[in-house]
Design an enzyme around this catalytic site. Sequence first.
Site, mmCIF file in Angstrom:
data_model
loop_
_atom_site.group_PDB
_atom_site.id
_atom_site.type_symbol
_atom_site.label_atom_id
_atom_site.label_comp_id
_atom_site.label_asym_id
_atom_site.label_seq_id
_atom_site.Cartn_x
_atom_site.Cartn_y
_atom_site.Cartn_z
ATOM 1 N N GLU A 1 0.832 -1.063 -0.032
ATOM 2 C CA GLU A 1 -0.140 0.024 0.011
ATOM 3 C C GLU A 1 0.982 1.108 0.018
ATOM 4 O O GLU A 1 2.050 1.390 0.461
ATOM 5 C CB GLU A 1 -1.068 -0.138 1.185
ATOM 6 N N LYS B 1 -2.668 -5.102 -40.303
ATOM 7 C CA LYS B 1 -2.646 -5.719 -39.362
ATOM 8 C C LYS B 1 -3.892 -6.460 -38.726
ATOM 9 O O LYS B 1 -4.866 -5.875 -38.773
ATOM 10 C CB LYS B 1 -2.038 -5.051 -38.175
ATOM 11 N N ASP C 1 4.044 3.815 -34.319
ATOM 12 C CA ASP C 1 2.899 3.345 -33.637
ATOM 13 C C ASP C 1 2.667 4.349 -32.386
ATOM 14 O O ASP C 1 3.684 4.823 -31.764
ATOM 15 C CB ASP C 1 2.667 2.003 -33.134
ATOM 16 N N THR D 1 3.661 -5.437 -26.151
ATOM 17 C CA THR D 1 4.526 -6.804 -26.150
ATOM 18 C C THR D 1 5.556 -6.887 -27.163
ATOM 19 O O THR D 1 6.534 -7.772 -27.459
ATOM 20 C CB THR D 1 3.590 -7.878 -26.450
ATOM 21 N N GLY E 1 4.816 -7.167 -30.048
ATOM 22 C CA GLY E 1 4.550 -8.312 -31.221
ATOM 23 C C GLY E 1 3.841 -7.709 -32.666
ATOM 24 O O GLY E 1 4.503 -8.080 -33.507
HETATM 25 C C1 R5P Z 1 -3.223 -0.962 -30.912
HETATM 26 O O1 R5P Z 1 -4.049 -0.696 -31.145
HETATM 27 C C2 R5P Z 1 -1.932 -0.052 -30.589
HETATM 28 O O2 R5P Z 1 -1.993 1.029 -31.504
HETATM 29 C C3 R5P Z 1 -0.683 -0.819 -30.635
HETATM 30 O O3 R5P Z 1 -0.617 -1.273 -31.968
HETATM 31 C C4 R5P Z 1 -0.619 -1.961 -29.517
HETATM 32 O O4 R5P Z 1 -1.049 -1.704 -28.383
HETATM 33 C C5 R5P Z 1 0.665 -2.635 -29.560
HETATM 34 O O5 R5P Z 1 0.815 -3.701 -29.002
HETATM 35 P P1 R5P Z 1 1.876 -4.753 -29.059
HETATM 36 O O6 R5P Z 1 3.160 -4.159 -28.883
HETATM 37 O O7 R5P Z 1 1.450 -6.008 -27.877
HETATM 38 O O8 R5P Z 1 1.712 -5.628 -30.296
#
Ligand code: R5P
Length: 290
Positions: free
Chosen positions: A36, A184, A210, A215, A217
Site C-alpha cells: 500500500e 494488421k 505506432d 508486447t 508483437g
Molecule cells: C493497438 O491498437 C496499438 O495501437 C498498438 O499497435 C498496440 O498496443 C501494440 O501492442 P503490441 O506491442 O503488444 O503488439
Amino acid sequence: MKIITGSTSKLIGEDLSKSLNFQKVNTKIKRFPDGEIYIRILDNIKNEDILYIQNTWPDLNIIELLLMQDSINLAGANRIITIIPYYGYARQDKLFEKGEVISAKSLAKLISINTDVVITIDPHKNHILDFFSIPSYSISAIEDLSNFFKNKNLDLILAPDKGAVDNVKKAAKIINCDFDYMEKTRIDGYRIQIKPKNLDVKNKNIAIIDDIISTGGTMAVSINELKKQEAKKIYVSCIHGLFIGHAVKKLKLAKCDEIISTDTIISNFSKVKISNTITKFLKSKNFLIR
Ligand code: R5P
C-alpha cells in the site's frame, strides 16, 4: 503555480519545472510492506495552483494518482491541472463484448473528482477525452518524434495498421518523405498477423510509428514483413513505450536498427523529450495565468 511530480514522471516534472520556472513541491511517497502507498505533501500549497504529473500505468500508479490528487485538494490548493503523459486503460475505450466495462471511462470518472483540468499525450483514441467531467485536452508528440528522424535519411514512414495512419501522415509531412500502412490483424493479446501487402520498401530506410509498443508483437511481425520485402534500415518507434516482458528481446531478434520512444514512460529508449511540447501547450491555453 507549483509542480508536483508523481513517481512515474520525475524527469518530465524536472524538465517542466525548469522550463516554466516553477517551484517543485516536496512530497514523501513510500510503500508499506504490504504494497500500500503512503503519501504526504511536505510544503504549504494553500491557495496555490498546482501542476500534477503522473501516469495511470501500471495499476499501482493509479492509486498514487488518486490519493495525491485528493491530498492536493485537502491541502487547500486553488486549482489542479493533472497531466497524464501516458493514460493507461485507454485501449478499453468502448464495449467490445456484452458485460464489459469501459475502463477508460471508469478511470476518467475517478480522475475528474479532484482536478480542474486533465491533459494527456496522444491517448489511444481521442474520444476518451469525453469521458472526463472536467475540461480535458490531448497533446500530440508526433512532431517531437518526427523531428528525431529528420537527419536519418528516411524514405518511408509506415503505420502498422490503418488506424495509425493519421500519425504517419503528419510525420511524413514534417520529415518530407512518403508514408503507407500495413494491414494488421490481432489474433489475441500476444499474437498479430500482418497481411502480405506489396509495399515499396526494397532498399529503403523505413521508420514504423505506432502510438504504443506493448508486447512488441506488432512491431516484430512488421519488421519480419519488411525484411522479407528487402527493406534497408528499419527504425521502430512509438509515443508510449511499455516494452512488456520480452518485448525488447523480440525486437532485437527481429533485427531492427533502432528502437525509439518518447519519455512519457521512462525506458532505455526514451530518446525524445516531450516537455517542450507540454510547455508550449500550457502557454497557448493560458493555463499558467491567474
Ligand atoms: C493497438 O491498437 C496499438 O495501437 C498498438 O499497435 C498496440 O498496443 C501494440 O501492442 P503490441 O506491442 O503488444 O503488439
